[in-house]
Scaffold this active site. Structure first.
Site, short mmCIF file in Angstrom:
data_model
loop_
_atom_site.label_atom_id
_atom_site.label_comp_id
_atom_site.label_asym_id
_atom_site.label_seq_id
_atom_site.Cartn_x
_atom_site.Cartn_y
_atom_site.Cartn_z
N GLY A 154 -7.99 26.32 16.00
CA GLY A 154 -6.96 27.46 16.10
C GLY A 154 -7.81 28.68 16.27
O GLY A 154 -7.15 29.61 16.87
N MET A 155 -8.63 29.01 15.69
CA MET A 155 -9.46 30.22 16.01
C MET A 155 -10.06 30.22 17.31
O MET A 155 -9.97 31.22 17.98
CB MET A 155 -10.64 30.31 14.79
CG MET A 155 -11.48 31.60 15.15
SD MET A 155 -13.08 31.24 14.47
CE MET A 155 -13.97 32.80 14.90
N ARG B 48 -18.18 21.33 15.80
CA ARG B 48 -19.54 21.23 16.69
C ARG B 48 -19.48 22.28 17.46
O ARG B 48 -20.84 22.61 17.94
CB ARG B 48 -19.34 19.72 17.53
CG ARG B 48 -20.04 18.52 17.11
CD ARG B 48 -20.06 17.62 17.74
NE ARG B 48 -20.17 16.39 17.25
CZ ARG B 48 -19.21 15.65 16.95
NH1 ARG B 48 -17.83 15.84 17.28
NH2 ARG B 48 -19.34 14.68 15.96
N HIS C 107 -12.24 25.81 7.16
CA HIS C 107 -11.10 25.34 6.68
C HIS C 107 -10.72 25.61 5.20
O HIS C 107 -11.09 24.93 4.14
CB HIS C 107 -11.43 23.77 6.54
CG HIS C 107 -11.28 23.24 8.00
ND1 HIS C 107 -10.12 22.90 8.80
CD2 HIS C 107 -12.42 22.73 8.83
CE1 HIS C 107 -10.52 22.27 9.94
NE2 HIS C 107 -11.94 22.17 9.90
N GLU D 220 -16.41 22.08 24.83
CA GLU D 220 -16.05 20.93 24.32
C GLU D 220 -15.35 20.20 25.38
O GLU D 220 -15.35 18.75 25.43
CB GLU D 220 -15.23 21.00 22.95
CG GLU D 220 -14.60 19.85 22.43
CD GLU D 220 -13.81 20.02 21.19
OE1 GLU D 220 -13.72 21.03 20.82
OE2 GLU D 220 -13.30 18.77 20.52
N SER E 27 1.10 -1.18 -0.07
CA SER E 27 0.10 -0.05 -0.14
C SER E 27 0.80 1.26 0.19
O SER E 27 2.34 1.22 -0.12
CB SER E 27 -0.93 -0.12 1.27
OG SER E 27 -0.09 0.00 2.29
N CYS F 268 -10.27 26.78 12.62
CA CYS F 268 -11.55 26.17 13.24
C CYS F 268 -10.85 26.21 14.77
O CYS F 268 -10.96 27.00 15.42
CB CYS F 268 -11.20 24.73 12.61
SG CYS F 268 -13.13 23.94 12.97
N GLU G 260 -7.95 25.52 3.92
CA GLU G 260 -6.98 24.77 3.10
C GLU G 260 -7.71 23.66 2.23
O GLU G 260 -7.09 23.40 1.12
CB GLU G 260 -6.21 23.92 4.34
CG GLU G 260 -6.87 22.63 5.00
CD GLU G 260 -7.71 23.35 6.19
OE1 GLU G 260 -7.84 24.67 6.34
OE2 GLU G 260 -7.93 22.41 7.05
N1 GLN Z 1 -13.15 20.52 18.11
C1 GLN Z 1 -13.70 21.68 17.50
C2 GLN Z 1 -15.37 21.66 17.10
O1 GLN Z 1 -15.63 20.88 17.16
C3 GLN Z 1 -13.10 22.18 16.38
C4 GLN Z 1 -13.21 21.27 15.15
C5 GLN Z 1 -12.16 21.34 14.15
O2 GLN Z 1 -10.91 22.13 14.33
N2 GLN Z 1 -12.13 21.06 12.95
O3 GLN Z 1 -15.83 22.87 17.08
#
Ligand code: GLN
EC number: 6.3.4.2
Length: 547
Positions: A382-383, A474, A519, A404, A13, A380, A521
């Site tokens: 990171g924000m 989430r 995202h 969370e 693989s 995400c 990216e």
């Molecule tokens: N865990 C976070 C949330 O669910 C960020 C998710 C992520 O970084 N894709 O909101």
């Protein structure tokens, strides 16, 4: 009606089947054809959304909200064709569909079997949208000989029989190991792999052989003879210094020509490869280097942040610099000071992630970037960490955190500046969720619009005020804290169209500090770098000139 190309793998693989498929897609486009690429994965998860990035690498999200295999990222990056829900399927999904139909009584009392019920379900999937494109490329995950892959191999065998002669082609990717002691390139594993394929009724038309160096004429002829393909259909796939050379390299090796010959398309339209020549030129002729720290949790497996690494490369191409990425494990900062680990980087990126582990370190990374005026891109999670940092250290909300982490620990410890999102609007309908819902496919997923504030940094970066980006989360920053945070200089510069969900934050007195809930990216391409990555790298380049 589409012509179908089925791509299978043998011997081992991780040979780069996804990349070979993506590069072939790009070459067919260069000859003027429309293409769509698809991935069929034999594992039993319904989708990769519930798999750890350590196990399976990144989860690639499509506009229509599917959580898919990272190979779909390669497909999009090479062809620019936005992947859809119907471009990725697993055994788990196929079986789950079949069982759902069985429960509904759709099979009218029949005994449900792998052949024909499972194979029919796979064939139906392969055929979705077949009238829309000239070529449909379907990659089968795994390696020939795997037990779980059998229904897929059987389905593509049947599929090619159902179609008129000459409408389907089989391409098989293998490895030619080089034995140093004897100085020989070995063809036997490939012969065995093809034998295995033929035992289940599939005969490859094209062999793509991974090897360290070129394939000498003798070995090529041997492969052709023993594997029953034409010598010019034995394509060498040599190791490359960058994946973006793959289309040009495969073209030089004659892959696209071999494919068109096999379909008896003659004369073949001439390819226009200027786009890929430019991409290759930008990578090989960079005029400097910048260093970016990615402070994350899944740093042992680079594939976990595949699209981010690629988007940074694209940003580098746009600015003609090489981007050197270093992966910094966020957990180190839980106990150590961040500064010594982050000094010397020209920019800091904190990617997405799930769970509390490593988040205190990410918060410290955001603080370091803010205080030292280092360009920062938070994606995400990171924000969310940048917002928590601002709340704790600038706005005086010392208990700020994310729900969370409270949900994970079962204890209430934080003021929920980032809270669990329970309802939101998608298109023109409302979506509702509860804590404790199924984990699979229940996040805010896929493309959503956002409105950017006039005069903000992001509006300047995007060159406009309305954008559409892909989400997968989430939790969400609570709008309730907007005033407090804006007062200390963290502006909410991008919002959902209804003004309820913060999508982008940026520090006003910082040269480049942006956090995004989505995202970016996922939408970056080598020939069309994403504006945020293009500008983030530009800012990093500027920092590098200052030191
Ligand atoms: N865990 C976070 C949330 O669910 C960020 C998710 C992520 O970084 N894709 O909101």
């Amino acid at each position: 009606m589409a012509r179908f190309i089925f791509i299978t793998g043998g011997v081992v693989s991780s040979l780069g089947k996804g990349l070979a498929s993506a590069a072939l897609g790009a070459l067919l486009q260069a000859r003027g054809y429309s293409v769509r690429l698809r991935k069929l994965d034999p594992y039993l998860n319904v989708d990769p959304g519930t798999m750890s990035p350590f196990e399976h690498g990144e989860v690639f999200v499509t506009d229509d909200g599917a959580e898919t295999d990272l190979d779909l990222g390669h497909y999009e990056r090479f062809t620019g064709v936005a992947a859809r829900k119907t471009d990725s399927v697993s055994s788990g999904r196929i079986y789950s569909n079949v069982l759902e139909k069985e429960r509904r009584g759709d099979y009218l009392g029949k005994t449900i079997q792998v052949i024909p019920h499972v194979t029919n379900e796979i064939k139906d999937f392969i055929a979705i949208g077949e009238d829309e494109v000239d070529f449909m490329l379907c990659e089968i995950g795994g390696t020939v000989g795997d037990i779980e892959g059998l229904p897929f191999f059987e389905a593509i065998r049947q599929f090619s029989q159902d179609k008129p002669r000459g409408q389907c082609l089989f391409m098989h990717l293998t490895l030619l190991p080089f034995i140093k002691a004897s100085g020989e390139l070995k063809t036997k594993p490939t012969q065995h792999s093809v034998k295995e394929l033929r035992s289940i009724g599939l005969a490859p038309d094209i062999l793509v052989c991974r090897s360290e160096g070129p394939i000498p004429k003798k070995e090529r002829e041997k492969l052709a003879l023993f594997c029953n393909v034409r010598p010019d259909s034995v394509i060498a796939a040599q190791d490359l210094s960058t994946i973006y050379d793959a289309p040009l390299a495969y073209h030089r090796e004659g892959l696209d020509q071999a494919v068109l010959d096999a379909f008896q398309i003659s004369p073949a339209p001439k390819p226009d490869l200027t786009k890929w020549e430019d991409v290759s030129d930008r990578i090989h002729n960079a005029e400097g280097q910048i260093k970016v720290a990615i402070v994350g949790k899944y740093t042992q497996l680079e594939d976990a942040y595949k699209s981010i690494a690629e988007a940074l490369t694209h940003g580098g191409m746009a600015n003609r610099v090489k981007v050197k990425v270093e992966w910094v494990d966020a957990e180190i900062f839980d106990t150590e000071d961040a500064a010594p680990h982050l000094e010397g980087f020209h920019a800091i990126l904190v990617p997405g992630g799930f769970g509390e582990r490593g988040t205190e370190g990410k918060i410290k990374a955001a603080q370091y970037a803010r205080e030292h005026k280092v360009p920062y891109l938070g994606i995400c999670l990171g924000m969310q960490m940048a917002v928590i940092e601002a709340a704790r250290n600038a706005a005086g909300i010392s208990e700020a955190g994310s729900e969370e982490f409270d949900h994970e620990s079962g204890k209430r410890r934080f003021e929920p500046v980032v809270y669990h999102l329970k309802e939101w609007v998608q298109g023109n309908h409302k979506v509702e969720r509860k804590v404790g819902d199924d984990k699979g496919g229940t996040m805010r997923l896929g493309a959503y619009d956002a409105v950017l504030a006039e005069g903000s940094k992001v509006a300047e970066v995007y060159g406009g005020t309305s954008i559409e980006e892909r989400h997968r989360h989430r939790y969400e920053v609570d709008i309730k804290y907007r005033d407090k945070l804006e007062k200390v200089g963290l502006n909410f510069s991008g919002m959902s169209p209804d003004g309820r969900l913060p999508e982008i934050v940026e520090w006003s007195d910082h040269p480049w500090f942006i956090g995004v809930q989505y995202h970016p990216e996922l939408k970056s391409k080598p020939f069309a770098p994403h504006p945020l990555f293009r500008d983030f790298v530009r800012a990093a380049k500027e920092t590098s000139r200052l030191v």
